[in-house]
Design a protein around this motif. Structure first.
Motif, PDB file in Angstrom:
ATOM      1  N   ARG A 187      -4.948   5.092   3.113  1.00  0.00           N
ATOM      2  CA  ARG A 187      -3.741   4.004   1.834  1.00  0.00           C
ATOM      3  C   ARG A 187      -4.505   3.588   0.956  1.00  0.00           C
ATOM      4  O   ARG A 187      -6.091   3.839   0.586  1.00  0.00           O
ATOM      5  N   TYR A 220       1.020  -1.371  -0.189  1.00  0.00           N
ATOM      6  CA  TYR A 220      -0.662  -0.079  -0.237  1.00  0.00           C
ATOM      7  C   TYR A 220       0.793   1.296  -0.026  1.00  0.00           C
ATOM      8  O   TYR A 220       2.548   1.402   0.234  1.00  0.00           O
ATOM      9  N   TYR A 244      -4.196   0.832  -2.097  1.00  0.00           N
ATOM     10  CA  TYR A 244      -3.830  -0.164  -2.708  1.00  0.00           C
ATOM     11  C   TYR A 244      -2.727  -0.537  -4.068  1.00  0.00           C
ATOM     12  O   TYR A 244      -3.129  -0.050  -4.957  1.00  0.00           O
TER      13      TYR A 244
END
Length: 246
Positions: free
Chosen positions: A40, A32, A42
């Motif tokens: 955050r 991340y 991915y």
């Protein structure tokens, strides 16, 4: 290392303040990227190469902090460290030295004891020529005189033809020598006629026997050689003294 680390950190000074985070799912890492003040995001496998700069930046900054902390700690240590503490014995006058046993032997004391433990001129086989070294030993060849005088020139303690029990054999190496810096004892063999096959074979077996007993060539054993038409290389003798004994 700090100079190199500073340069590495500088390469990432314009990089956004984002950081790589990793979690594990069924044993597989998931990556991340998180920007400050934002959730955050991915990172898919095909895009992982785009976040390596952020991970490398974090590593470089962490290393830079640790190196600078180590530098400060070393500076603090050096302020307090007294390198002369081991020489405290030398600060006493001679009358006190006679009744004091130092925690660490001085070089002079160690060398005196080394000479006592390594007597020389043990080989009783007659010498054909009376060649004298600068220290007065009678040696068997001009080459041995060259080696002995070079050792003396550089202040290396040595004995000529000591006795050495090598396995089940008693031999008389050309020289036993002391590296006063490391306080390590070494042996020096000079092979005078390596162009003679029988002589060369005999001495190669001797070197093999040295190594079988733990005296490794280049570590515990120094070797020089010459042929009937090529005399000993004086420069190489001095080079070996500087490499192994100073």
């Amino acid at each position: 290392m700090i100079k190199k680390s500073n340069r590495n950190v500088g390469r990432y000074k314009d990089l956004p303040n984002s950081h790589v985070y990793i979690s594990n799912s069924n044993g597989c890492p998931q990556y991340y990227l998180k920007n400050e003040g934002a959730p955050r995001q991915y990172v898919r496998k095909k895009d992982i190469k785009h976040i390596t700069r952020f991970a490398q930046r974090d590593y470089e900054e962490d290393m830079n902090r640790k190196l600078k902390l180590l530098e400060r700690n070393l500076a603090d240590f050096l302020e307090l460290y007294d390198v002369n503490v081991v020489n405290a014995y030398d600060r006493f006058d001679d009358s006190k030295k006679h009744i004091i046993k130092p925690l660490i032997e001085t070089d002079g004391q160690f060398i005196d004891k080394w000479y006592d433990e390594h007597p020389g001129e043990c080989n009783q086989y007659p010498k054909d020529e009376e060649l004298k070294t600068n220290r007065g030993e009678i040696v068997r060849s001009k080459s041995e005189k060259i080696i002995a005088d070079a050792l003396d020139k550089y202040g290396v303690p040595y004995r000529y033809e000591p006795l050495l029990e090598l396995g089940y054999s008693t031999i008389y190496p050309d020289f036993v020598i002391l590296n006063t810096r490391t306080r390590k004892t070494l042996y020096w063999e000079h092979l005078g006629i390596i162009s003679d096959i029988d002589y060369a074979t005999k001495n190669l077996r001797k070197i093999r026997d040295y190594e079988k007993q733990g005296f490794l060539l280049g570590r515990d054993l120094i070797l020089t050689m010459e042929e009937s038409d090529k005399i000993i290389d004086v420069n190489l003798v001095e080079q070996k003294i500087k490499e192994f004994l100073l």
